[in-house]
Design an enzyme around this catalytic site. Structure first.
Site, short mmCIF file in Angstrom:
data_model
loop_
_atom_site.label_atom_id
_atom_site.label_comp_id
_atom_site.label_asym_id
_atom_site.label_seq_id
_atom_site.Cartn_x
_atom_site.Cartn_y
_atom_site.Cartn_z
N PRO A 1 0.85 -1.20 0.00
CA PRO A 1 0.00 0.00 0.00
C PRO A 1 0.89 1.25 0.00
CG PRO A 1 0.06 -0.98 2.19
CD PRO A 1 0.82 -1.91 1.29
N MET A 2 0.72 2.11 -1.00
CA MET A 2 1.55 3.30 -1.12
C MET A 2 0.67 4.52 -1.37
SD MET A 2 4.73 1.87 -3.42
CE MET A 2 3.72 0.81 -4.48
N CYS B 1 1.93 3.25 9.76
CA CYS B 1 2.21 4.58 9.24
C CYS B 1 2.85 5.44 10.32
CB CYS B 1 0.93 5.25 8.74
SG CYS B 1 1.20 6.93 8.10
N LYS C 1 -0.96 -4.64 9.05
CA LYS C 1 0.42 -4.35 8.62
C LYS C 1 1.06 -3.50 9.70
CE LYS C 1 3.21 -2.65 4.75
NZ LYS C 1 4.00 -1.60 5.42
N GLY D 1 10.27 -4.52 3.37
CA GLY D 1 11.38 -3.63 3.64
C GLY D 1 12.62 -3.97 2.85
N ALA E 1 7.66 -1.92 -1.99
CA ALA E 1 7.05 -0.61 -2.19
C ALA E 1 7.91 0.20 -3.16
CB ALA E 1 6.88 0.12 -0.86
N ARG E 2 8.95 0.86 -2.63
CA ARG E 2 9.80 1.70 -3.48
C ARG E 2 10.46 0.90 -4.60
NH1 ARG E 2 14.03 4.03 0.28
NH2 ARG E 2 13.62 2.09 1.41
#
Length: 322
Positions: A37-38, A120, A162, A221, A244-245
């Site tokens: 989720p981004m 978050c 998460k 991660g 993610a990234r």
């Protein structure tokens, strides 16, 4: 400035990355590959793209459950899907069981599950008792999972959390075991604490939590390549690996490409234009995808383009994409 020869040589990098054969995951490495989720980025067009390149499961960006429940405008703006967008998990920020259960009921007919964001680290989220605030409130998380599970009659509907880890890993284990008792389907662990940003992921902490549970655990991660994903899987024994990234920079990483291949860029153009993607999102995704492909002088030019037409013209002239 840069010379024409320099540009041509740099373009070979893009050509080579395209011709590079994707490496298939060895059969012994059977784990789920996941798009994280981004905020602003893991929306429908990008989810449809990564699904074409080995991504098994995708999450929506985090959605604030209270506004989603009470505002039709928020629902229209924050949640869009289609028939091919499965399996899909909708991630919510919530600070009470009623909001999470209400939001879950609204999306249940269109998705495969919901995820409670307990990771978050942004200040606004912590101030509203969202996100990583919840990792220090294990009983509240347990109640939110339990009430949501009781509300949704379909037992195939997934409910997950998460999380980030604590400095004292025993607190993380306790949180996850309480969530397991409440009926959570799986847990995703980002291997950093609330305060950490670029520090190396704590692989041992992820393994410790995995070993303490009887439900699937996903690791998150520092996954920027298929090799990174394989390594995290091998070191922790997790059931799935989330990126993610890494996926932003290379949506094809889960099939073994080290750079975004040409076909993937073309697919992004086709998908995003077909779905009417807003220019800012359309452009920003391309900026990420081409970061390791374009030479720096070109990136300076490309990143200043201000319209879809200008972007398409630039890619057509310089990269023979259309």
């Amino acid at each position: 400035m840069f010379s024409t020869n320099q540009v041509q040589n740099e373009h070979l990098l893009f050509s080579n990355s395209v011709s590079e054969s994707p490496r298939r995951r060895p059969l012994r490495l059977q784990y789920t590959t996941i798009c994280a989720p981004m905020v602003r980025y893991s929306k429908l067009p990008f989810r449809m793209l990564v699904r074409k390149y080995g991504c098994d499961l995708a999450f929506t960006p985090m959605i604030v459950s209270n506004s989603f429940v009470h505002s039709a405008k928020a629902r229209d703006n924050e949640f869009t899907t289609c028939l091919g967008d499965r399996p899909l998990i909708v991630q919510f920020a919530a600070n009470n069981a009623t909001d999470l259960a209400d939001a879950a009921e609204l999306v249940a007919p269109y998705t495969d599950g919901v995820d409670l964001n307990c990771g978050c680290p942004q200040r606004w989220a912590l101030a509203e008792h969202y996100g990583a605030y919840l990792i220090n409130n294990a009983e509240l998380v347990k109640d939110m999972v339990l009430q949501t599970r009781n509300r949704i009659s379909d037992q195939k509907f997934l409910i997950s959390i998460k999380i980030r880890i604590h400095y004292d890993i025993r607190k993380t284990v306790d949180l996850c075991q309480k969530a397991q008792q409440a009926g959570v389907s799986f847990i995703t662990i980002h291997g950093r604490t609330l305060e950490q940003r670029k520090e190396p992921v704590n692989v041992q902490a992820i393994k410790t939590v995995k070993d303490s549970l009887n439900i699937p655990v996903f690791g998150n991660g520092d996954v920027f390549s298929l090799e990174d994903a394989d390594k995290l899987y091998e070191q922790t024994g997790v059931n799935g690996v989330m990126s993610a990234r890494g996926l932003l920079q290379n949506p094809a990483l889960f099939v073994g490409y080290h750079y975004t291949p040409r076909d993937c860029v073309q697919d992004w153009l086709d998908i995003s234009l077909n779905l009417g993607t807003h220019f800012t999102s359309f452009h920003h995704h391309l900026m990420y995808m081409l970061e390791k492909v374009m030479p720096r002088p070109e990136r300076r030019v490309f990143n200043t383009l201000s319209s879809t037409a200008a972007v398409l013209d630039y890619l057509r002239v310089n990269y023979d994409l259309c």
